[in-house]
Design a protein around this motif. Structure first.
Motif, PDB file in Angstrom:
ATOM      1  N   ALA A  36      -1.392  -0.376   0.195  1.00 28.60           N
ATOM      2  CA  ALA A  36      -0.174  -0.084   0.946  1.00 28.60           C
ATOM      3  C   ALA A  36       1.114  -0.465   0.227  1.00 28.60           C
ATOM      4  O   ALA A  36       2.158   0.160   0.447  1.00 28.60           O
ATOM      5  N   HIS A  37       1.066  -1.475  -0.642  1.00 29.38           N
ATOM      6  CA  HIS A  37       2.310  -2.031  -1.153  1.00 29.38           C
ATOM      7  C   HIS A  37       2.425  -2.094  -2.682  1.00 29.38           C
ATOM      8  O   HIS A  37       3.525  -2.349  -3.180  1.00 29.38           O
ATOM      9  N   ALA A  38       1.347  -1.889  -3.417  1.00 30.22           N
ATOM     10  CA  ALA A  38       1.397  -2.086  -4.866  1.00 30.22           C
ATOM     11  C   ALA A  38       1.637  -0.775  -5.606  1.00 30.22           C
ATOM     12  O   ALA A  38       1.164   0.282  -5.196  1.00 30.22           O
ATOM     13  N   ASP A  39       2.382  -0.878  -6.700  1.00 28.50           N
ATOM     14  CA  ASP A  39       2.529   0.255  -7.622  1.00 28.50           C
ATOM     15  C   ASP A  39       1.245   0.312  -8.445  1.00 28.50           C
ATOM     16  O   ASP A  39       0.981  -0.589  -9.246  1.00 28.50           O
ATOM     17  N   PRO A  40       0.429   1.364  -8.282  1.00 29.73           N
ATOM     18  CA  PRO A  40      -0.885   1.378  -8.943  1.00 29.73           C
ATOM     19  C   PRO A  40      -0.821   1.361 -10.466  1.00 29.73           C
ATOM     20  O   PRO A  40      -1.794   0.975 -11.121  1.00 29.73           O
ATOM     21  N   ASP A  41       0.326   1.784 -11.027  1.00 29.31           N
ATOM     22  CA  ASP A  41       0.435   1.852 -12.485  1.00 29.31           C
ATOM     23  C   ASP A  41       1.120   0.641 -13.099  1.00 29.31           C
ATOM     24  O   ASP A  41       1.225   0.541 -14.325  1.00 29.31           O
ATOM     25  N   ALA A  42       1.600  -0.273 -12.268  1.00 32.03           N
ATOM     26  CA  ALA A  42       2.297  -1.451 -12.792  1.00 32.03           C
ATOM     27  C   ALA A  42       1.312  -2.402 -13.466  1.00 32.03           C
ATOM     28  O   ALA A  42       0.220  -2.636 -12.947  1.00 32.03           O
ATOM     29  N   PRO A  43       1.664  -2.943 -14.633  1.00 28.51           N
ATOM     30  CA  PRO A  43       0.774  -3.900 -15.313  1.00 28.51           C
ATOM     31  C   PRO A  43       0.384  -5.081 -14.432  1.00 28.51           C
ATOM     32  O   PRO A  43      -0.751  -5.556 -14.494  1.00 28.51           O
ATOM     33  N   ALA A  44       1.309  -5.539 -13.579  1.00 29.20           N
ATOM     34  CA  ALA A  44       0.982  -6.666 -12.696  1.00 29.20           C
ATOM     35  C   ALA A  44      -0.106  -6.270 -11.711  1.00 29.20           C
ATOM     36  O   ALA A  44      -1.007  -7.070 -11.407  1.00 29.20           O
ATOM     37  N   THR A  45      -0.053  -5.038 -11.213  1.00 27.46           N
ATOM     38  CA  THR A  45      -1.058  -4.578 -10.255  1.00 27.46           C
ATOM     39  C   THR A  45      -2.435  -4.503 -10.890  1.00 27.46           C
ATOM     40  O   THR A  45      -3.425  -4.995 -10.330  1.00 27.46           O
ATOM     41  N   CYS A 240      -4.937 -17.126  -2.198  1.00 30.43           N
ATOM     42  CA  CYS A 240      -4.692 -16.036  -3.155  1.00 30.43           C
ATOM     43  C   CYS A 240      -4.209 -14.786  -2.424  1.00 30.43           C
ATOM     44  O   CYS A 240      -3.269 -14.116  -2.868  1.00 30.43           O
ATOM     45  N   ALA A 241      -4.839 -14.466  -1.299  1.00 29.10           N
ATOM     46  CA  ALA A 241      -4.426 -13.302  -0.510  1.00 29.10           C
ATOM     47  C   ALA A 241      -3.003 -13.486   0.016  1.00 29.10           C
ATOM     48  O   ALA A 241      -2.187 -12.551  -0.022  1.00 29.10           O
ATOM     49  N   ALA A 242      -2.694 -14.686   0.507  1.00 31.51           N
ATOM     50  CA  ALA A 242      -1.350 -14.958   1.018  1.00 31.51           C
ATOM     51  C   ALA A 242      -0.312 -14.871  -0.094  1.00 31.51           C
ATOM     52  O   ALA A 242       0.819 -14.401   0.122  1.00 31.51           O
ATOM     53  N   SER A 243      -0.680 -15.299  -1.292  1.00 31.55           N
ATOM     54  CA  SER A 243       0.230 -15.216  -2.433  1.00 31.55           C
ATOM     55  C   SER A 243       0.459 -13.758  -2.840  1.00 31.55           C
ATOM     56  O   SER A 243       1.578 -13.369  -3.195  1.00 31.55           O
ATOM     57  N   LEU A 244      -0.600 -12.953  -2.783  1.00 30.30           N
ATOM     58  CA  LEU A 244      -0.449 -11.525  -3.073  1.00 30.30           C
ATOM     59  C   LEU A 244       0.472 -10.870  -2.046  1.00 30.30           C
ATOM     60  O   LEU A 244       1.316 -10.027  -2.393  1.00 30.30           O
ATOM     61  N   LYS A 245       0.313 -11.241  -0.791  1.00 31.14           N
ATOM     62  CA  LYS A 245       1.172 -10.712   0.271  1.00 31.14           C
ATOM     63  C   LYS A 245       2.637 -11.006  -0.027  1.00 31.14           C
ATOM     64  O   LYS A 245       3.502 -10.141   0.110  1.00 31.14           O
ATOM     65  N   LYS A 246       2.903 -12.243  -0.455  1.00 31.91           N
ATOM     66  CA  LYS A 246       4.275 -12.628  -0.798  1.00 31.91           C
ATOM     67  C   LYS A 246       4.760 -11.842  -2.007  1.00 31.91           C
ATOM     68  O   LYS A 246       5.898 -11.341  -2.025  1.00 31.91           O
ATOM     69  N   HIS A 247       3.913 -11.725  -3.012  1.00 29.07           N
ATOM     70  CA  HIS A 247       4.285 -11.018  -4.242  1.00 29.07           C
ATOM     71  C   HIS A 247       4.643  -9.556  -3.959  1.00 29.07           C
ATOM     72  O   HIS A 247       5.601  -9.016  -4.522  1.00 29.07           O
ATOM     73  N   LEU A 248       3.882  -8.921  -3.084  1.00 32.32           N
ATOM     74  CA  LEU A 248       4.090  -7.499  -2.775  1.00 32.32           C
ATOM     75  C   LEU A 248       5.062  -7.286  -1.613  1.00 32.32           C
ATOM     76  O   LEU A 248       5.356  -6.137  -1.268  1.00 32.32           O
ATOM     77  N   ASN A 249       5.534  -8.399  -1.044  1.00 31.17           N
ATOM     78  CA  ASN A 249       6.421  -8.306   0.122  1.00 31.17           C
ATOM     79  C   ASN A 249       5.767  -7.464   1.216  1.00 31.17           C
ATOM     80  O   ASN A 249       6.409  -6.625   1.856  1.00 31.17           O
ATOM     81  N   GLY A 250       4.477  -7.717   1.420  1.00 27.71           N
ATOM     82  CA  GLY A 250       3.715  -6.960   2.409  1.00 27.71           C
ATOM     83  C   GLY A 250       3.373  -7.823   3.611  1.00 27.71           C
ATOM     84  O   GLY A 250       3.991  -8.875   3.833  1.00 27.71           O
ATOM     85  N   LYS A 251       2.408  -7.389   4.367  1.00 32.40           N
ATOM     86  CA  LYS A 251       1.962  -8.161   5.523  1.00 32.40           C
ATOM     87  C   LYS A 251       0.484  -7.886   5.775  1.00 32.40           C
ATOM     88  O   LYS A 251      -0.037  -6.823   5.418  1.00 32.40           O
ATOM     89  N   PHE A 252      -0.180  -8.883   6.373  1.00 30.66           N
ATOM     90  CA  PHE A 252      -1.582  -8.709   6.734  1.00 30.66           C
ATOM     91  C   PHE A 252      -1.679  -7.783   7.945  1.00 30.66           C
ATOM     92  O   PHE A 252      -0.819  -7.793   8.822  1.00 30.66           O
TER      93      PHE A 252
END
Length: 292
Positions: A36-45, A240-252
């Motif tokens: 839902a929130h990640a750029d699939p082509d970004a190196p970080a993703t 780790c999941a909560a950190s990813l949520k913060k990184h992507l500015n997403g939500k569970f």
């Protein structure tokens, strides 16, 4: 004949079931965050996807070993689990304008340092297998420049050492502790796993401690050990999941359910841990009296 207390069992299936439920829910939330929130082509993703896959694989391996009564072997794999989780949190908690540089550093500088070490070791191995063509050609190939990555720049030995230290588990935990309360709690389990991995005196003393325990006490200790491993797996996966949520500015999708599943795991573990703690009251009272 009375039952042998050393053969007694504590039913840990409910605890393991709670871990599996929590782990599955966390895994699904991570997948949804990426979709839902990640750029699939970004190196970080792409990097984080690989690290999360590796984290999940370590989780499964540890759970499997524990279920077959190999807790010490599970602890060794758990060390890799801690390392992976720390790297995920380190990347995800970085300032947005620093993430790209961290990803480059991870693959470029940290990766090239590994290439150099592998090349050096391959040279030693090639000399040993020089009369065995099939083995020698493998190590010969590993020594060639084509077997190493192409980096954006050349790093000095001092730079490689500093970067390796920056990405070490202890250094990452130190950097996270200020804004990630509880991070340093992972150092105990990591240290325990390190003893076992290196077969140092601490590892042998752990074995001796188990051998000298009273049978009834040993049953509780083993069960409590499993509960601690399961708790580490669940909570680090969640962090780790909560950190990813913060990184992507997403939500569970259902953060409340995740918390409830983690609480259920702790609820099922607590009576076992309490029983073991009470079995140790006399020992710790004596230690307190000696201290006085």
């Amino acid at each position: 004949m009375p039952p042998d207390p050393s053969q007694a069992k504590i039913n840990l299936v409910p605890v393991q079931d709670a871990l599996l439920a929590a782990s599955s829910a966390i895994r699904d939330e991570v997948q949804r965050l990426f979709e839902a929130h990640a750029d699939p082509d970004a190196p970080a993703t792409t990097t984080l996807r690989q690290l999360f896959w590796y984290l999940s694989s370590r989780t499964q391996a540890v759970t499997f070993l524990v279920s077959w009564d190999y807790p010490w072997d599970a602890e060794i794999i758990l060390r890799s689990f801690y390392e992976t989780g720390a790297k995920i949190i380190f990347i995800c908690r970085a300032a947005p304008d620093q993430v790209a540089a961290l990803i480059d550093e991870y693959w470029d500088a940290l990766g090239s340092a590994g290439d150099i070490r592998r090349t050096r070791k391959a040279e030693f191995a090639e000399g040993l297998f020089k009369d065995k063509a099939d083995s020698a050609r493998i190590f010969s190939t590993l020594r060639k420049p084509a077997a190493s990555r192409t980096t954006s720049r050349t790093y000095s030995k001092a730079e490689r050492k500093a970067i390796a230290q920056k990405w070490s588990f202890s250094e990452i935990i130190e950097s996270l502790d200020q804004d990630f309360p509880g991070a340093k709690s992972l150092l105990h389990g990591y240290g325990l796993a390190s003893h076992l991995l290196h077969a140092d005196p601490g590892a042998l003393e752990l074995m001796m401690d188990r051998a000298l325990r009273e049978p009834s006490e040993l049953v509780l200790l083993r069960a409590t050990h499993v509960c601690r491993i399961f708790s580490d797996l669940a909570w680090l996966n969640y962090w780790c999941a909560a950190s990813l949520k913060k990184h992507l500015n997403g939500k569970f999708q259902d953060g409340a359910r995740l918390k409830a599943l983690l609480e259920e795991l702790e609820k099922r573990s607590k009576p076992i841990q309490e029983r073991f703690a009470r079995s140790q009251d006399e020992f710790y009272q004596k230690q307190s009296d000696v201290g006085c």
